[in-house]
Enzyme design. Structure first.
Site, mmCIF file in Angstrom:
data_model
loop_
_atom_site.group_PDB
_atom_site.id
_atom_site.type_symbol
_atom_site.label_atom_id
_atom_site.label_comp_id
_atom_site.label_asym_id
_atom_site.label_seq_id
_atom_site.Cartn_x
_atom_site.Cartn_y
_atom_site.Cartn_z
ATOM 1 N N ASP A 194 -21.229 21.499 27.975
ATOM 2 C CA ASP A 194 -20.389 22.353 26.837
ATOM 3 C C ASP A 194 -20.510 23.791 27.055
ATOM 4 O O ASP A 194 -21.659 24.240 27.194
ATOM 5 C CB ASP A 194 -20.768 21.780 25.608
ATOM 6 C CG ASP A 194 -19.630 22.412 24.516
ATOM 7 O OD1 ASP A 194 -18.457 21.940 24.584
ATOM 8 O OD2 ASP A 194 -20.094 23.125 23.721
ATOM 9 N N HIS B 247 -16.060 20.107 28.721
ATOM 10 C CA HIS B 247 -15.263 21.143 27.980
ATOM 11 C C HIS B 247 -14.152 21.485 28.966
ATOM 12 O O HIS B 247 -14.255 21.906 29.922
ATOM 13 C CB HIS B 247 -16.404 22.393 28.037
ATOM 14 C CG HIS B 247 -15.467 23.420 27.376
ATOM 15 N ND1 HIS B 247 -16.079 24.101 26.473
ATOM 16 C CD2 HIS B 247 -14.400 24.148 27.789
ATOM 17 C CE1 HIS B 247 -15.326 25.171 25.700
ATOM 18 N NE2 HIS B 247 -14.287 25.341 26.882
ATOM 19 N N HIS C 80 -23.964 32.009 15.294
ATOM 20 C CA HIS C 80 -24.079 33.136 15.926
ATOM 21 C C HIS C 80 -24.595 34.339 14.945
ATOM 22 O O HIS C 80 -23.929 34.381 14.032
ATOM 23 C CB HIS C 80 -22.776 33.895 16.568
ATOM 24 C CG HIS C 80 -22.485 32.965 17.796
ATOM 25 N ND1 HIS C 80 -23.118 33.083 18.929
ATOM 26 C CD2 HIS C 80 -21.309 32.154 18.125
ATOM 27 C CE1 HIS C 80 -22.491 31.882 19.750
ATOM 28 N NE2 HIS C 80 -21.335 31.687 19.458
ATOM 29 N N ARG D 95 -28.851 25.338 18.986
ATOM 30 C CA ARG D 95 -29.542 26.741 19.427
ATOM 31 C C ARG D 95 -31.074 26.651 19.701
ATOM 32 O O ARG D 95 -31.542 27.510 20.599
ATOM 33 C CB ARG D 95 -29.306 27.819 18.415
ATOM 34 C CG ARG D 95 -27.931 28.409 18.161
ATOM 35 C CD ARG D 95 -27.088 28.492 19.236
ATOM 36 N NE ARG D 95 -25.483 28.867 19.009
ATOM 37 C CZ ARG D 95 -24.697 28.797 19.887
ATOM 38 N NH1 ARG D 95 -24.804 28.032 20.861
ATOM 39 N NH2 ARG D 95 -23.309 28.976 19.287
ATOM 40 N N HIS E 211 -24.223 22.679 17.905
ATOM 41 C CA HIS E 211 -25.104 23.639 18.617
ATOM 42 C C HIS E 211 -26.229 23.993 17.750
ATOM 43 O O HIS E 211 -25.968 24.759 16.812
ATOM 44 C CB HIS E 211 -24.604 24.888 19.333
ATOM 45 C CG HIS E 211 -23.403 24.723 20.300
ATOM 46 N ND1 HIS E 211 -23.777 24.586 21.471
ATOM 47 C CD2 HIS E 211 -22.120 24.175 20.035
ATOM 48 C CE1 HIS E 211 -22.416 24.122 22.036
ATOM 49 N NE2 HIS E 211 -21.350 24.164 21.120
ATOM 50 N N ASP F 23 -18.081 21.265 16.205
ATOM 51 C CA ASP F 23 -18.654 22.334 17.317
ATOM 52 C C ASP F 23 -19.420 23.543 16.634
ATOM 53 O O ASP F 23 -18.894 24.826 16.918
ATOM 54 C CB ASP F 23 -17.329 22.810 17.972
ATOM 55 C CG ASP F 23 -17.690 23.801 19.078
ATOM 56 O OD1 ASP F 23 -19.102 23.882 19.738
ATOM 57 O OD2 ASP F 23 -16.903 24.198 19.982
ATOM 58 N N ASN G 80 -13.704 29.060 21.139
ATOM 59 C CA ASN G 80 -13.111 28.356 22.566
ATOM 60 C C ASN G 80 -13.321 26.851 22.619
ATOM 61 O O ASN G 80 -14.379 26.174 21.974
ATOM 62 C CB ASN G 80 -14.194 28.768 23.591
ATOM 63 C CG ASN G 80 -13.891 28.385 24.912
ATOM 64 O OD1 ASN G 80 -13.098 27.165 25.037
ATOM 65 N ND2 ASN G 80 -14.659 28.744 25.891
ATOM 66 N N HIS H 108 -13.354 18.923 21.426
ATOM 67 C CA HIS H 108 -12.434 19.868 20.616
ATOM 68 C C HIS H 108 -10.775 20.129 21.258
ATOM 69 O O HIS H 108 -10.572 20.918 21.983
ATOM 70 C CB HIS H 108 -13.020 21.372 20.458
ATOM 71 C CG HIS H 108 -13.710 21.589 21.892
ATOM 72 N ND1 HIS H 108 -13.305 21.591 22.968
ATOM 73 C CD2 HIS H 108 -15.050 22.069 21.843
ATOM 74 C CE1 HIS H 108 -14.104 22.102 24.006
ATOM 75 N NE2 HIS H 108 -15.425 22.419 23.331
ATOM 76 N N ASN I 237 -26.730 23.474 25.810
ATOM 77 C CA ASN I 237 -26.793 24.814 26.173
ATOM 78 C C ASN I 237 -27.641 25.599 25.345
ATOM 79 O O ASN I 237 -27.401 26.400 24.734
ATOM 80 C CB ASN I 237 -25.368 25.676 26.226
ATOM 81 C CG ASN I 237 -24.700 25.431 24.666
ATOM 82 O OD1 ASN I 237 -25.093 24.668 23.980
ATOM 83 N ND2 ASN I 237 -23.933 26.409 24.631
#
Lengths: 471, 321, 188
Positions: free
Chosen positions: A182, A209, A339, A94, A92, A335, A308, A262, A124
């Site tokens: 995802d 996912h 954050h 972002r 990701h 993955d 997750n 995953h 995403n």
């Protein structure tokens, strides 16, 4: 499988739109080509079936020879392993929309630091990568950063809402080979079936996912004795297994390609193993955290361990390792989910899921799988580079390392120990679950089409591209 | 050098030196005993004309409540005030928390104000654990999500010991919504630490999936458990459990797992009824059970202050390392 | 109040017995006489022993008073841990039972302790007594006064004045607690 149907080789736009010379890519505009020889290096190249000492000559953006001769600048690489650059099927980045957590530039810099030369960012973002515009934006940002090739994953459904299919064709036209919502599992079996069927137009891959959401309403961690003791709502393993089983059945019926991200439970590994035996066109990945950490970590209530699918128990960790060892699980993918600290330093239930992974994946794999003998080093490279590249039709990455192939390479010392310090991460975020851990295996150099993106352990952005490679 | 007025370290009660009270699991039998023993002294104090002692003079205790619970907050407040601590109440509703200030920022604010102890009630499991990373103050968990409510368990243990004179060898039936209950988690651990036997009783949907690993007996049928229980501990059943498909109806729950007059008569003569409150009369117990002479429910409430004084007394003294 | 326990003296620690069982018995007896003399009898007295060794001393005084005067003096027990001024420094101490045998209003409370040293324990004891009610007067009886006061406290009845240095520990052992009656000075 990668050569099937009408799909052309998956050439990243970063290459297509730029001249192939490393000089142009690095922005220096110089016309002459660099020439470097890594001498006495252990070449581990699963695609070429090679594991042995050699001199490797890089001329411009290509491998010029693997053998005994040496030319140009000689870099003593004895003790190092030279392998195809790592390929991460699941990251990701972002951007756009989450630049406080990561940008394409920071994420690809972290990727290079971890030895990666190709990464597949998920859809995403905000806006969602559910149409060609966002895909092209991400590709442009990656091209500008020039630290790592980027193969964006497109969304299956508009806005990741799980209801209407996104414009898969428009995204496929700009090079997308894999579609995934995802983080937002496709709940409707009908929508999933239509997506699998429609993607066959380009023999593209659907990655879902795996989470049956009606079972994970307020779930916070793996369901078990540990969730009982901690008073956190449990996340039943069945939520993952039901969804994987459904998707495998749907994919098999349609002859469609499916990728399971995953993998976290023993039963999921068994389902994939059985599906492969039956000929289902399935590939699968596992993350370093799922083959290393367990729900015991959650006892600290530090949301850095919130992820997750959740960290499971020891028997699941062992099953995932076994799945990697026997090839049921094709790839190690991180993955990588950045954050910002203010989001992670909250109450467990309020904190978002996700962990960093790009800069630690190789070392965790060496430490947790290679050194204990679960995987040989060539098997580990296959799982980190060769097989993920093949599984997603990515050409020019994952080897082979031979005369004329693109010089997308990593050189690392598998015996060198280092301690994970989140403060030194190239990511904009700090949420690594391996902080403070001592790991084996440190990246010394990463080369993207002949240009150092990491040299002697330090990131080299195109602006500070030095002249040292010139003979 | 030890002087005449100093106390040898090993003369200190076992509960002393406890930095935080986060969960009952972390307490040994000697520590629980020390807390219950000191609580007896504080209980006697409550009967005296001046109920206040000067022990915590100059110390500041902050009640940090992110969740409404007047009874628990008041109980802690009285406990701190009777020990002469300065008490400040910081509730999420009346503070900057509702404007989006993070738990960490709230913690750092309290840290800057120099509070000595934080009594925290939070809807998120683990929030008290997290606070300990950000503050130097002692943290007392006054209930976190469905995780733990250690002072409730301690006052229950105190009440049972007060009644029976001991905990060792007693048998306690914990009945109802164990899955969602922080009280059950804390109490069961405390009872097991003190060598009391436990049977948890309830429908499988309201028991944790891994309850088989809890070192307790499990029964889905209440009636066979009644005859051998010294203590019948009823947990609160919240009405929203029905809309979430844990139980089909209150009526069915009450019929299968509720304590009524008929079941009361099947208890052994010395058995007692307990409930952490607030009660749902007509659900987990009928009114005649709640008001029965062998119901210790009022004693539980009365003992809360003494037990909380005991925890504060044992934790807040001495210089922090 | 002594701090060290009877059984932990290092074998090499120089220890000097200053009062033996007979001397202690005589000292208590004399204090009983003095109390009766000062109050012209035992009426309106209450003896409050300070935990730990003040409690058996108070009982002995009451016993002697009863023998001398055929009068019964109520005996109580006082735990001063909650009133001490060193809680913040030292931390919590075990809590013992506090028991007032009668209402202290209008009576003279005689605090009984084994050793008078800094006076801080006595100050705490006075606060504990006053928290319970308003006695007519508070007096202090100690088996040993070893000096080194830090507060303006003076004993009304003293079994033995014992000059010591601050580095020494006065150890009082009583039959009821320690199996033997003896007061010794030890240099740790």
């Amino acid at each position: 499988m990668s050569s099937s149907s009408g799909a052309v080789g998956h050439i990243p736009l970063a290459v297509r739109s730029a001249a192939p010379a490393a000089g142009l890519l690095s922005g220096s505009g110089r016309s002459h080509q660099s020439l470097v020889t890594f001498t006495d290096v252990r070449v581990v190249d699963p695609a070429g079936g090679r594991d042995g000492a050699a001199n490797v000559i890089i001329e411009g953006d290509r491998v010029a020879s693997v053998g005994r001769e040496s030319r140009g600048l000689r870099i003593d690489a004895s003790g190092l392993v030279l392998a195809p650059g790592l390929v991460d099927l699941h990251v990701h980045l972002r951007e756009p929309g989450g630049e406080d957590a990561e940008t394409v530039a920071s994420g690809t810099t972290a990727a290079a630091a971890g030895g990666f030369t190709a990464v597949c960012p998920m859809a995403n973002t905000q806006p969602v990568a559910d149409h060609a515009g966002v895909i092209e934006q991400v590709l442009r940002l990656a091209r500008e950063a020039a630290m790592c090739d980027v193969y964006p994953v497109g969304a299956i459904t508009r806005g990741l809402a799980g209801a209407e299919l996104g414009e898969l064709g428009a995204m496929a036209a700009v090079g997308v080979r894999c579609f995934s919502d995802d983080g937002h599992p496709v709940q409707s079996a009908h929508v999933m079936r239509q997506a699998l069927a429609y993607a066959r137009t380009w023999d593209a891959i659907i990655c879902n996912h795996a989470e049956e959401r009606t079972l994970t309403g307020d779930a916070q961690m793996h369901e078990g004795i540990q969730s009982d003791l901690l008073g956190l709502t449990g996340w039943p393993r069945e939520a993952e297994e039901l969804m994987v089983a459904r998707d495998l059945i749907l994919a098999r019926g349609l002859g469609a390609r499916i990728h399971v991200p995953h993998v976290s439970t023993a039963e999921t590994v068994a389902l994939i193993r059985a599906a492969k035996a039956r000929g289902t066109r399935v590939t699968a990945e596992a993350t370093p955290h799922h083959f290393t950490l367990t729900d015991q970590q959650v006892a600290s209530y530090d949301p850095v361990y919130k992820v997750n699918p959740p960290l499971r128990v020891k028997t699941d960790v062992e099953a995932v390792r076994a799945g990697l060892a026997d090839g049921t699980i094709d790839a190690i993918a991180t993955d990588h989910a950045p954050h910002p600290p203010e989001d992670k330093e909250r109450e467990w239930s309020a904190a978002p899921c996700g962990m960093l992974g790009l800069e630690t994946a190789l070392a965790v794999t060496i430490t947790e799988l290679v050194r204990p003998g679960v995987l040989t080093l060539p098997d580990a490279i296959a799982a980190l580079s060769t097989r993920p590249a093949r599984s997603r039709d990515i050409v020019g990455h994952g080897g082979p390392i031979a005369e004329g192939t693109p010089a997308n390479l990593v050189l690392f010392d598998p015996e060198e120990r280092w301690t994970v310090d989140p403060g030194r991460s190239h990511s904009r975020s700090r949420n690594t679950p391996f902080a403070g851990r001592e790991l084996w295996g440190r990246v010394h150099h990463t080369l993207l089409r002949g240009r150092f993106t990491v040299r002697d352990g330090e990131s080299v952005t195109p602006g500070d591209d030095d002249e040292i490679g010139d003979a | 050098m030890m002087t005449q007025d100093q106390i040898a370290l090993d003369e200190r009660p076992a509960g002393a030196g406890l930095s935080h009270l986060l969960d009952v699991d972390a307490l040994g039998a000697d520590q629980i005993t020390a807390i219950l023993d000191a609580a007896r002294t504080f209980q006697q104090l409550a009967a005296r004309p001046i109920k206040k002692v000067p022990t915590l003079r100059g110390r500041t205790v902050c009640n940090l409540f992110f969740e409404d619970s007047t009874r628990t907050r008041v109980s802690f407040e009285i406990a701190a005030k009777r020990l002469s601590a300065d008490v400040l109440n910081f509730s999420a509703k009346g503070s900057s928390v509702s404007k989006g200030e993070s738990l960490k920022d709230t913690a750092l604010t309290l840290q800057a104000m120099g509070v000595d102890a934080i009594v925290v009630r939070h809807h998120a499991a683990g929030a008290p654990h997290q606070l300990t990373r950000w503050v130097d103050a002692h943290v007392l968990n006054a209930g976190d999500g469905r995780h733990q409510h250690p002072t409730q368990a301690l006052l229950d243990l105190f009440t049972i010991r007060e009644h029976f004179g001991q905990l060792d060898g007693l048998h306690v039936a914990v009945i109802g919504d164990v899955l969602h209950s922080r009280v059950a988690r804390s109490l069961v651990q405390g009872l097991r630490t003190m060598s009391a036997g436990v049977t948890v009783v309830g429908p499988p949907t309201l028991l944790p999936l891994a309850v088989g690993q809890w070192d307790v007996d499990v029964s889905h049928d209440l009636d066979p458990v009644l005859g051998k229980a010294d203590v019948v501990y009823l947990l609160r059943v919240q009405h929203e459990r029905m809309s979430e498909q844990f139980i089909p109806s209150v009526r069915e729950y009450a019929r299968l797992w509720g304590m009524d007059g008929r079941r009361l008569r099947r208890l052994s003569e010395h058995a007692v009824i307990m409930h952490p409150g607030p009660m749902n009369r007509g659900v987990e117990l009928t009114a005649d059970v709640a008001d029965a002479p062998n119901a210790l429910i009022a004693r539980q409430v009365a003992n809360g202050v003494a037990v909380r004084m005991s925890c504060l007394y044992l934790m807040l003294g001495g210089e922090r390392a | 109040m002594t701090s060290a326990r009877a059984d932990d003296a290092a074998p090499s620690a120089p220890s000097r017995t200053v009062l033996d069982a007979d001397a202690i018995r005589r000292a208590v007896r004399r204090m009983a006489h003095e109390i009766l003399e000062r109050h012209a009898g035992a009426a309106d007295l209450v003896l409050m022993g300070v935990h730990t060794r003040g409690v058996p001393l108070a009982r002995r005084l009451a016993h002697d008073v009863a023998q001398i005067e055929q009068a019964t003096v109520p005996v109580g027990a006082l735990d001063v841990a909650l009133y001490r001024d060193d809680y913040a420094r030292i931390g919590p101490r075990p809590l013992e039972r506090t028991h007032f045998p009668v209402d202290t209003e209008g009576r003279t409370v005689v605090l009984v302790d084994d050793v008078l040293y800094t006076g801080r324990t006595v100050r705490a004891a006075m606060e504990a007594v006053i928290a319970e009610g308003r006695p007519a007067a508070i007096e202090l009886a100690v088996l040993v006064d070893r000096g080194h006061r830090e507060l303006p406290v003076r004993a009304d009845y003293v079994g033995k004045n014992l000059p010591t240095s601050a580095g020494e520990v006065v150890r009082v052992r009583l039959e009821e607690h320690d199996g033997v009656d003896a007061v010794s000075i030890e240099r740790p």
